[in-house]
Design an enzyme around this catalytic site. Structure first.
Site, PDB file in Angstrom:
ATOM      1  N   GLY A 126      44.716  45.252  69.381  1.00  0.00           N
ATOM      2  CA  GLY A 126      45.787  45.657  70.139  1.00  0.00           C
ATOM      3  C   GLY A 126      46.329  44.345  70.626  1.00  0.00           C
ATOM      4  N   GLY A 131      43.479  44.861  77.340  1.00  0.00           N
ATOM      5  CA  GLY A 131      42.060  45.290  77.844  1.00  0.00           C
ATOM      6  C   GLY A 131      40.890  45.149  77.060  1.00  0.00           C
ATOM      7  N   THR A 133      38.683  42.794  75.824  1.00  0.00           N
ATOM      8  CA  THR A 133      37.649  42.126  76.361  1.00  0.00           C
ATOM      9  C   THR A 133      37.023  43.008  77.571  1.00  0.00           C
ATOM     10  OG1 THR A 133      38.176  40.221  75.530  1.00  0.00           O
ATOM     11  CG2 THR A 133      36.599  40.049  77.415  1.00  0.00           C
ATOM     12  N   HIS A 351      79.956  37.720  82.578  1.00  0.00           N
ATOM     13  CA  HIS A 351      79.088  38.082  81.393  1.00  0.00           C
ATOM     14  C   HIS A 351      78.126  39.483  81.800  1.00  0.00           C
ATOM     15  CE1 HIS A 351      76.845  37.621  77.463  1.00  0.00           C
ATOM     16  NE2 HIS A 351      75.833  37.956  78.184  1.00  0.00           N
ATOM     17  N   GLU A 352      77.254  39.162  82.888  1.00  0.00           N
ATOM     18  CA  GLU A 352      76.522  40.112  83.427  1.00  0.00           C
ATOM     19  C   GLU A 352      77.207  41.399  83.820  1.00  0.00           C
ATOM     20  OE1 GLU A 352      73.366  39.982  82.989  1.00  0.00           O
ATOM     21  OE2 GLU A 352      73.295  37.911  82.309  1.00  0.00           O
ATOM     22  N   ASP A 427      71.656  38.085  73.212  1.00  0.00           N
ATOM     23  CA  ASP A 427      72.366  39.428  73.002  1.00  0.00           C
ATOM     24  C   ASP A 427      72.479  39.656  71.446  1.00  0.00           C
ATOM     25  OD1 ASP A 427      72.107  39.732  75.629  1.00  0.00           O
ATOM     26  OD2 ASP A 427      74.170  39.074  75.861  1.00  0.00           O
TER      27      ASP A 427
END
Length: 527
Positions: A126, A131, A133, A351-352, A427
């Site tokens: 995985g 998880g 171990t 932009h955002e 992007d």
């Protein structure tokens, strides 16, 4: 003749200045005594050198033997810090698979009476942090048997033969305390394909270590009570002989948890910190905000939330601390002190804002939760956080809308600022990968047809599975699809130009906007 020669020498010596003719050649007498003592001195010197060499060889052997001994970490069944299956969440199917090993180690007669043989080994596969171990430790805790662990890199050392010797020591120690569990973490360090199978990789020493491991795993009988477990995130590089039945019979896959799995994991780690409410009051909300994160990331978020609460002198950990921890883990540390110019800050805000507005008015995009222009990490000058709908399958229309939302920042710069910047590089990379996947992998293109050419992880692949003509068709289709998506995004930004400007100015003022702020400006999301 000897007498005559001696006398001649004596006579000659007597002619030297300061000597009388009657003087005796005393040096000759002394040399004659020395001649008789030479054999004994040689014997003593040779014996001394042999003794010194023997002592040095003994100490060198002792040091080499100690160096070659495997640094085995052994967890006894009476250990206080034991891990159980209740401490592991988000991998229910894997726990069910591995329970068979626990039942066998607790009650082997039940299986032996029916003629059944427990699988000799289980390979946990995985992504990092899922998880592997932790699940192996839980297996040891539930079964109540000694747990011996060693990492794959511990077998690879400077001296020749160290790897084989450490494999032998590990299995020898496991048989002494059987029934027991051996866990080899990151087994790909010694389990890679041998030199003959994969040209250009591996070496003779690593091949010998792998050969010894293959023999040890297939050499002992099931009734010896030794179960071998291993973990890796590189199943593709392992030697085929290691995966055959009789060695690692079971390959147990641990994927990143879904929203329910993340909910369970959050409840485990939230119990370890001091909250103002119950863990269940937080876990569902936090699980929906952390798509694609593994168990290790969730543990880090809970710990980071407690650290943030302590830095702010809070008496309990609240949702605002945990949400700030999510931003810290996902996007990196806030860098409010980072120096950017006024023009750069304006570009980031528009932009955002373009991302936010484009996603708000597209049907198949995820609803926006938060948008900020505070720099994070090493390069992010701003980012938007969404509440994803974790779909297993995506249609062509859904992928098209996601492409348009990703291009919203670049379109906003072009429409409202009149020039474009380098801020859209990330992007454009996402758009390129997404579109190439649609054309060359998912079979969405009529020109390419129902063909799939998934990217190969093997960097040594020398040929492409398609012709140059097909490559040109793929490139042309990708450009056309991206151009079509960008034109649609530009049109959407032009229709909502005023709202984009309002959101951008609010970002410049507040730096962080939440969903309720967008609702006041954009109205209720139409989808």
């Amino acid at each position: 003749m000897n007498t005559t020669f001696t006398e001649g020498v004596a006579d000659f010596a007597s002619l030297r200045p300061g000597r009388s003719k009657d003087s005796q050649p005393t040096s000759l007498v002394k040399s004659d005594g020395l001649m008789h003592s030479i054999p004994w001195l040689l014997v003593v010197e040779i014996v001394g050198q042999l003794l010194l060499f023997s002592v040095l060889t003994y100490f060198l052997y002792k040091q080499t033997s100690a160096f070659r001994k495997a640094p085995i970490i052994k967890f006894d069944k009476n250990s206080k810090n034991k891990v159980y299956f209740k401490d592991v969440a988000g991998c229910d199917e894997a726990k069910e698979e591995i329970m068979e090993f626990v039942h066998f180690l607790k009650n082997p007669k039940k299986y032996e009476e029916l003629g059944a043989k427990i699988p000799k080994g289980a390979l946990l596969v995985g992504p990092p942090g899922t998880g592997k171990t932790l699940l192996a430790k839980a297996t040891a805790g539930e079964s109540g048997v000694p747990f011996l662990t060693l990492s794959g890199s511990d077998f690879d050392e400077l001296f020749i033969g160290t790897g084989s010797a450490r494999v032998r020591d590990l299995f020898k120690e496991a048989r002494k305390c059987a029934p027991s569990i051996i866990f080899i973490d990151e087994i790909d360090a010694i389990g890679r394909k041998r030199s003959g199978e994969n040209f250009g990789r591996g070496n003779a020493e690593s091949d010998k270590t792998l050969n010894k491991l293959l023999v040890e795993m297939d050499g002992f009988e099931t009734k010896s009570g030794v179960v071998v477990m291993a973990g890796t995130n590189r199943l593709d590089v392992l030697d085929k002989a290691l995966l055959r039945p009789g060695r690692f019979d079971r390959v147990i896959t641990l994927d990143k948890p879904d929203i329910k799995g993340r909910d369970d994991i959050f409840q485990i780690y939230l119990k370890k910190i001091k909250l103002d409410l119950k863990p269940s009051d937080y876990s569902k909300r936090l699980a929906s905000l952390t798509p694609g994160l593994a168990g290790a990331d969730i543990a880090s978020i809970c710990n980071e939330g407690a650290l943030i609460a302590a830095r702010r002198d809070a008496t309990t950990v609240k949702m605002e601390h945990l949400e700030a921890a999510i931003d810290r883990v996902v996007a990196g540390l806030e860098k409010k002190s980072k120096v950017i110019t006024k023009d750069e800050r304006k570009i980031v805000a528009y932009h955002e804002s373009g991302h936010a507005v484009a996603g708000w008015f597209l049907e198949h995009t995820d609803p926006l939760v938060k948008v900020t222009i505070i720099p994070h990490g090493t390069s992010a000058l701003g980012f938007a956080s969404y509440l994803p709908n974790e779909r297993v399958l995506l249609t062509k229309k859904q992928l098209f809308d996601r492409t348009c939302m990703t291009l919203g920042g670049r379109a906003s710069e072009q429409v409202l600022l009149g020039e474009i910047s380098t801020g859209a590089q990330d992007d454009l990379e996402k758009v390129t990968q997404m579109t190439y996947a649609q054309v060359a992998v998912y079979g969405f293109s009529e020109k390419v047809g129902l063909l799939s050419f998934p990217p190969k992880e093997d960097k040594y692949q020398m040929t492409k599975p398609y012709s140059n003509k097909t490559s040109e068709i793929i490139d042309e289709e990708v450009r056309n699809w991206v151009d079509k998506a960008y034109q649609a995004t530009v049109k959407l930004i032009e229709e909502h130009k005023h709202q984009v400007c309002v959101i951008a100015e609010l970002l410049l003022e507040k730096e962080v906007l939440y969903q309720e702020d967008l609702v006041r400006v954009l109205g209720k999301r139409p989808f």
